[in-house]
Design an enzyme around this catalytic site. Structure first.
Site, mmCIF file in Angstrom:
data_model
loop_
_atom_site.group_PDB
_atom_site.id
_atom_site.type_symbol
_atom_site.label_atom_id
_atom_site.label_comp_id
_atom_site.label_asym_id
_atom_site.label_seq_id
_atom_site.Cartn_x
_atom_site.Cartn_y
_atom_site.Cartn_z
ATOM 1 N N GLU A 1 -79.583 99.298 -2.287
ATOM 2 C CA GLU A 1 -80.153 98.931 -3.596
ATOM 3 C C GLU A 1 -79.062 98.792 -4.654
ATOM 4 O OE1 GLU A 1 -83.130 98.038 -4.301
ATOM 5 O OE2 GLU A 1 -84.461 98.893 -2.802
ATOM 6 N N ARG B 1 -78.373 95.209 -6.543
ATOM 7 C CA ARG B 1 -78.711 95.140 -7.977
ATOM 8 C C ARG B 1 -77.474 95.273 -8.859
ATOM 9 N NH1 ARG B 1 -84.710 97.874 -8.742
ATOM 10 N NH2 ARG B 1 -85.281 97.859 -6.558
ATOM 11 N N ASP C 1 -86.527 92.815 5.940
ATOM 12 C CA ASP C 1 -86.546 91.520 5.249
ATOM 13 C C ASP C 1 -85.198 90.854 4.942
ATOM 14 O OD1 ASP C 1 -86.200 93.564 3.401
ATOM 15 O OD2 ASP C 1 -87.852 92.992 2.094
ATOM 16 N N GLU D 1 -91.310 87.765 -5.087
ATOM 17 C CA GLU D 1 -91.183 86.946 -3.871
ATOM 18 C C GLU D 1 -91.996 85.649 -3.896
ATOM 19 O OE1 GLU D 1 -91.292 90.250 -3.882
ATOM 20 O OE2 GLU D 1 -89.524 90.909 -2.758
ATOM 21 N N THR E 1 -80.184 88.620 -2.754
ATOM 22 C CA THR E 1 -81.602 88.983 -2.608
ATOM 23 C C THR E 1 -82.213 89.538 -3.897
ATOM 24 O OG1 THR E 1 -83.193 90.152 -1.207
ATOM 25 C CG2 THR E 1 -81.152 91.322 -1.732
HETATM 26 C C1 DMJ Z 1 -85.985 93.367 -4.732
HETATM 27 O O1 DMJ Z 1 -85.275 94.481 -5.150
HETATM 28 C C2 DMJ Z 1 -85.180 92.586 -3.728
HETATM 29 O O2 DMJ Z 1 -85.696 91.288 -3.677
HETATM 30 C C3 DMJ Z 1 -85.200 93.216 -2.363
HETATM 31 O O3 DMJ Z 1 -84.541 92.449 -1.388
HETATM 32 C C4 DMJ Z 1 -86.595 93.515 -1.880
HETATM 33 N N1 DMJ Z 1 -87.595 93.457 -2.860
HETATM 34 C C5 DMJ Z 1 -87.353 93.783 -4.223
HETATM 35 C C6 DMJ Z 1 -88.441 93.193 -5.094
HETATM 36 O O4 DMJ Z 1 -89.683 93.152 -4.508
#
Ligand code: DMJ
Length: 482
Positions: free
Chosen positions: A122, A126, A257, A386, A471
């Site tokens: 995370e 981020r 994912d 998403e 992501t």
């Molecule tokens: C986000 O922090 C990122 O997209 C992550 O890959 C998975 N999902 C959350 C948001 O739903």
């Protein structure tokens, strides 16, 4: 709020008809379309201002806003994650004074020295992704300096094991024994390589320059651990000591994912030169076929599998898949396969939009399923990006205005039901009624509002030939030199 939308639409039409009086139908339609798009973009920017200003007033420097309590909370051990996650959105939207205050905080207040245990995955997507993207967009050295410090601290996760440790302390630069687990999740292992590749290329620090290769090697190791029976889609748990797969769940959803998502993203970031990544991606898309089932009226559901049995439900998390297919479309082996991927992306996007249109109050719950032949969506909404992410890629790929219209409907539902006097809140369905969950996740500004803004913007605002969104929707520039 709905009435506000109708009045706004009619006023817009009237104004357009008056101003088009002397023009051809085509010119007039194009002007109306442009005007409508820019007013929608304006509404998204206003929503971002409301979310950001609320965070600033009530939670400044803390990780996330609690919009009901009008306070903040440290969900990332106190690194101001909302600020780091919002930098490039504010910059892209041209919110200069707000971007400057965020930059000032990074320069004068941000210190990882006091940040304890965090999730390596995370924090990478981020914070590291946010800082690197801000650096590439602005050229301001302070962002690279902070990214280097953070990258160095996170790199303890990569010492002495075949697979990164999932949780470490940034202050003590250790991954404490009591937290050590034998296992990690597929997404935690396979969603680090874009950010560390970028850091390696931008930094002059010798140690940091090795990390891009190291994080990519983890992915190669996972590729080598895959068995023929996995059919490109391995179980979602990985053993830290030998990178073998374990567990009884195979899914494109939450614990796995972004591992799949980063295969084509990393391939594109490296200018499509890594055949190993391309082949792993192709194999996973071919394996995806087993997970699909038609959903009445709405498109195609992406299921998951437990103990070898497929469950007829789809997680909203899987809505990154259409974007992944479109972005990686050049990895298709033939024209026929390319066309199949395009059709699949469009069909899954229909279901992703259905999370909202079939969700109660027009909001998307976490799961979509069928009951008695009818599509149902669990109630609630976590402010997730998403579905609009899927709409963004489909809009860019097809230029079909239907995707903009769907995105606008989604925005209106969010603005109607999640907007509070202070910020926006995730909402839950508790005891037969909707209640705000008192959390504004940092990905709301980083992703949901950014994708909506980009859908209503010209392509030059973010060219997908030269940048890849990580992501967490932080754009990183495609490698330029050989
Ligand atoms: C986000 O922090 C990122 O997209 C992550 O890959 C998975 N999902 C959350 C948001 O739903």
């Amino acid at each position: 709020m709905k009435t506000r939308g109708v009045v706004f639409g009619l006023a817009w039409l009237l104004l357009g008809l008056l101003s088009c009086a002397n023009e051809t139908v085509e010119v007039c339609e194009a002007e109306l379309e442009d005007g409508l798009t820019s007013s929608r973009r304006g509404a998204v920017v206003n929503a971002t201002i409301h979310a950001w200003d609320s965070y600033k007033r009530y939670a400044w420097g803390l990780d996330e806003l609690k919009p009901v309590s009008r306070s903040g909370v440290n969900t990332f051990s106190g690194m101001g994650i909302t600020i780091l996650d919002s930098l490039d959105t504010l910059y892209m939207m041209g919110l200069e004074s707000r971007f400057e205050e965020a930059r000032e905080w990074v320069a004068t207040e941000l210190s990882f020295e006091s940040v304890g245990i965090v999730s390596v995955f995370e924090t990478t997507i981020r914070a590291l992704g946010g800082l690197l993207s801000a650096y590439e967009q602005t050229g301001d050295e302070i962002f690279l300096e902070k990214a280097e410090d953070l990258g160095n601290r996170l790199s303890v996760a990569f010492e002495d094991s075949a697979i990164p440790k999932p949780r470490c302390s940034l202050s003590s630069r250790t991954c404490p024994k009591y937290l050590e687990t034998d296992e990690s999740l597929l997404a935690e292992v396979g969603t680090l390589q874009m950010e560390f590749h970028k850091l390696s290329r931008l930094s002059k620090d010798k140690h940091l320059r090795t990390l891009g290769r190291k994080t990519l090697d983890y992915v190669r190791r996972l590729g080598s651990s895959m068995q023929p029976e996995h059919n490109g889609v391995p179980p979602s748990v990985v053993r830290i000591d030998d990178a073998s797969f374990t567990g009884d769940r195979r899914t494109f959803g939450a614990p796995s994912d972004s591992f799949f998502e980063y295969l084509p993203k990393m391939w594109v970031l490296m200018r499509k030169r890594d055949d190993f990544l391309r082949d792993m991606f192709r194999a996973s898309v071919r394996g995806l076929a087993d997970f699909l089932i038609a959903a009445p009226d709405v498109g195609v559901m992406v299921r998951d599998q437990i103990h070898g049995v497929f469950l007829d439900r789809m997680e909203q998390f899987t809505c990154y898949i259409p974007g992944m297919l479109i972005l990686g479309i050049d990895a298709a082996e033939s024209e026929t396969e390319r066309r199949e991927w395009e059709i699949l992306a469009a069909n899954i996007t229909k279901t992703c939009a259905a999370f909202f249109t079939h969700g109660s109050r027009g909001l998307a719950g976490e799961l979509l399923y069928t009951r008695d032949g009818k599509v149902q969506v669990t109630p609630g909404y976590e402010l997730r990006p998403e579905s609009v992410e899927a709409l963004f890629y489909m809009w860019r790929h097809t230029k079909d205005p239907i995707y903009r219209d769907m995105a606008w409907q989604i925005f209106q539902s969010i603005d109607t039901h999640c907007r509070l006097d202070v910020g926006y809140s995730a909402v839950a369905f508790v005891k037969d009624k909707y209640e705000p969950r008192d959390v504004m996740h940092s990905f709301f500004i980083a992703e949901t509002l950014k994708y909506l803004f980009l859908i209503f913007s010209d392509d030059h605002v973010l060219e997908l030939d030269s940048s890849v969104l990580n992501t967490e929707a932080h754009p990183l520039k495609v490698d330029v030199d050989p």
